[in-house]
Design a protein around this motif. Sequence first.
Motif: not given
Length: 131
Positions: A124, A127-128, A47-48, A44, A130-131, A50-52
Amino acid sequence: MAQKTAHFDPNKKGLTMNIFISILLVVMAGVIFCQNWQMEKFRKGVAIYRYYAKLHENKAIHAEEAQELALDLIKELGYDVDRLSAGDRTKKPLTESEAWAIHDRMNIRQARLEVADEELKEAERIYNMSN
């Protein structure tokens, strides 16, 4: 009569070994579940991050392209940035080839921004998920 101790009792020896193995298996299962939890947390986090990273990269691309767009607009108006910084505000007429070069650069810039936005949308989406 000789009194038997628990150490030499053959019936108790197997029970002690079974308890030891059971405790060992429970501890190993706990370690496996703990590592699984840590790996999920790590996934997680990846993924966070990578998104940022993609978000900041996209902002940098947009800022760079906005700067280039501003420079091209100044050129379209007939001014030169170097002369403006020196205090010279005289206009220079734009030739046909320079106008088309600016137009081509704007098209390339637009395509680059679209690609960067698509990459951000993909990051994005991941990211979504993975949450």
